[in-house]
Each structure stands twice: as C-alpha cells, then as structure tokens.
Write a protein that holds these residues in place. Structure first.
Motif, short mmCIF file in Angstrom:
data_model
loop_
_atom_site.label_atom_id
_atom_site.label_comp_id
_atom_site.label_asym_id
_atom_site.label_seq_id
_atom_site.Cartn_x
_atom_site.Cartn_y
_atom_site.Cartn_z
N ARG A 79 13.92 -59.32 -9.62
CA ARG A 79 14.62 -60.49 -9.10
C ARG A 79 14.17 -60.79 -7.68
O ARG A 79 13.93 -61.95 -7.32
CB ARG A 79 16.13 -60.26 -9.15
CG ARG A 79 16.90 -61.45 -8.66
CD ARG A 79 18.39 -61.21 -8.70
NE ARG A 79 19.05 -62.35 -8.11
CZ ARG A 79 20.15 -62.88 -8.58
NH1 ARG A 79 20.73 -62.36 -9.63
NH2 ARG A 79 20.69 -63.90 -7.99
N GLU A 118 12.43 -64.25 -6.58
CA GLU A 118 13.01 -65.09 -5.54
C GLU A 118 12.02 -65.36 -4.42
O GLU A 118 11.91 -66.49 -3.94
CB GLU A 118 14.29 -64.45 -5.00
CG GLU A 118 15.44 -64.54 -5.99
CD GLU A 118 16.69 -63.79 -5.55
OE1 GLU A 118 16.63 -63.03 -4.56
OE2 GLU A 118 17.73 -63.96 -6.22
N GLU A 136 10.61 -69.08 -3.63
CA GLU A 136 10.91 -69.70 -2.35
C GLU A 136 9.68 -69.95 -1.50
O GLU A 136 9.68 -70.85 -0.67
CB GLU A 136 11.90 -68.82 -1.57
CG GLU A 136 13.28 -68.77 -2.23
CD GLU A 136 14.18 -67.69 -1.65
OE1 GLU A 136 13.76 -66.98 -0.72
OE2 GLU A 136 15.31 -67.57 -2.15
N SER A 147 11.13 -74.01 -6.02
CA SER A 147 12.37 -73.29 -6.33
C SER A 147 12.05 -72.12 -7.25
O SER A 147 10.96 -72.04 -7.84
CB SER A 147 13.38 -74.20 -7.00
OG SER A 147 12.94 -74.56 -8.30
N VAL A 148 13.02 -71.25 -7.40
CA VAL A 148 12.88 -70.13 -8.33
C VAL A 148 12.73 -70.67 -9.75
O VAL A 148 11.91 -70.18 -10.53
CB VAL A 148 14.10 -69.19 -8.22
CG1 VAL A 148 14.10 -68.15 -9.32
CG2 VAL A 148 14.13 -68.52 -6.86
#
Length: 133
Positions: free
Chosen positions: A83, A87, A91, A96-97
């Motif tokens: 994760r 992320e 970013e 965006s993710v």
C-alpha cells in the motif's frame, strides 16, 4: 396567536420533560439570541431532534444505495508495505492512486483483449473437460 392555531402543536403531540446542564441551556439561549428566527427553546430542540433523525435516516439510505449500487468500485486488501508503495507511485508518478492502479491493469490487459480471451477460453476448457490445470 395560540400555538395550536399557529400549527406548532398538534393535539396528538406528546409532551416530555428534558433535563440539561446549565451550560447547555446557556449555549441554546446564546444561539437563540443570535438567531431569533429559530423560535423558542422548545422549537429549537424539536428541530434539532428532527435534523438528527433525518441525518441518520439519510445516512442509512445512502449506505443501502452504496451497498446495492454497482458504481464500478472494486475493493481489495493490500498489505501495508504494498500500500505504501502504491500510494507513493500514485502520488508522484500519476495524478492519483486510482490512476496508477488503472494503469497497472491496462498494462496487464493488451489492447485487443487477447489475454482476457485466453483466460476465458482456458476457464471454459477446464470447466467443460473435467481436467484440472
């Protein structure tokens, strides 16, 4: 004008007693002095209760809609170390993710969908032949 004539109190309304702290009562009075359009303490409390019930009812409806609606959302559990990487990539390298994850999926599925076709054919073969792969 009496409350009954103004439509503020109905014959089938119930009367209750309410105990609140001095601080809460002072806060209500202070608010009502700044907002006289809110009416009396009783009306203010009645409207606050109604607003709270409406908010809870609306949240319940929204939750049911969300649970029953196919909005294109896929939820997956990702280990914390993955994760964090996703992320950071989302970013820094993407807008965006979500864009990053979509690009990973697009990269895994070729333009003509051949990989998806191959997977479906293999699944169909396994399902119809009784052979496990």
């Amino acid at each position: 004008m009496p409350a009954k004539q103004a439509g503020m109190m109905k014959m089938d309304d119930e009367k209750i007693s309410l105990r609140i702290s001095k601080e809460e009562l002072q806060a209500i009075d202070s608010y009502l002095s700044a907002h006289p359009e809110q009416g009396s303490r009783s009306l203010f409390i009645k409207n606050a209760i109604r607003a709270s019930l409406n908010r809870d009812a609306q949240a319940s409806v929204e939750k049911k809609v969300e649970e029953n609606e196919d909005n294109g959302t896929i939820r997956i559990r990702v280990p914390p170390y993955l994760r964090a990487s996703v992320e950071v990539m989302g970013e820094t390298m993407y807008t965006s993710v979500e864009d990053y994850i979509c690009s990973l999926i697009r990269n895994d599925i070729d333009a003509d969908g051949q990989k998806a076709k191959d997977v479906r054919e293999r699944a169909y073969f396994v399902a119809t032949s009784g052979i496990s792969l």
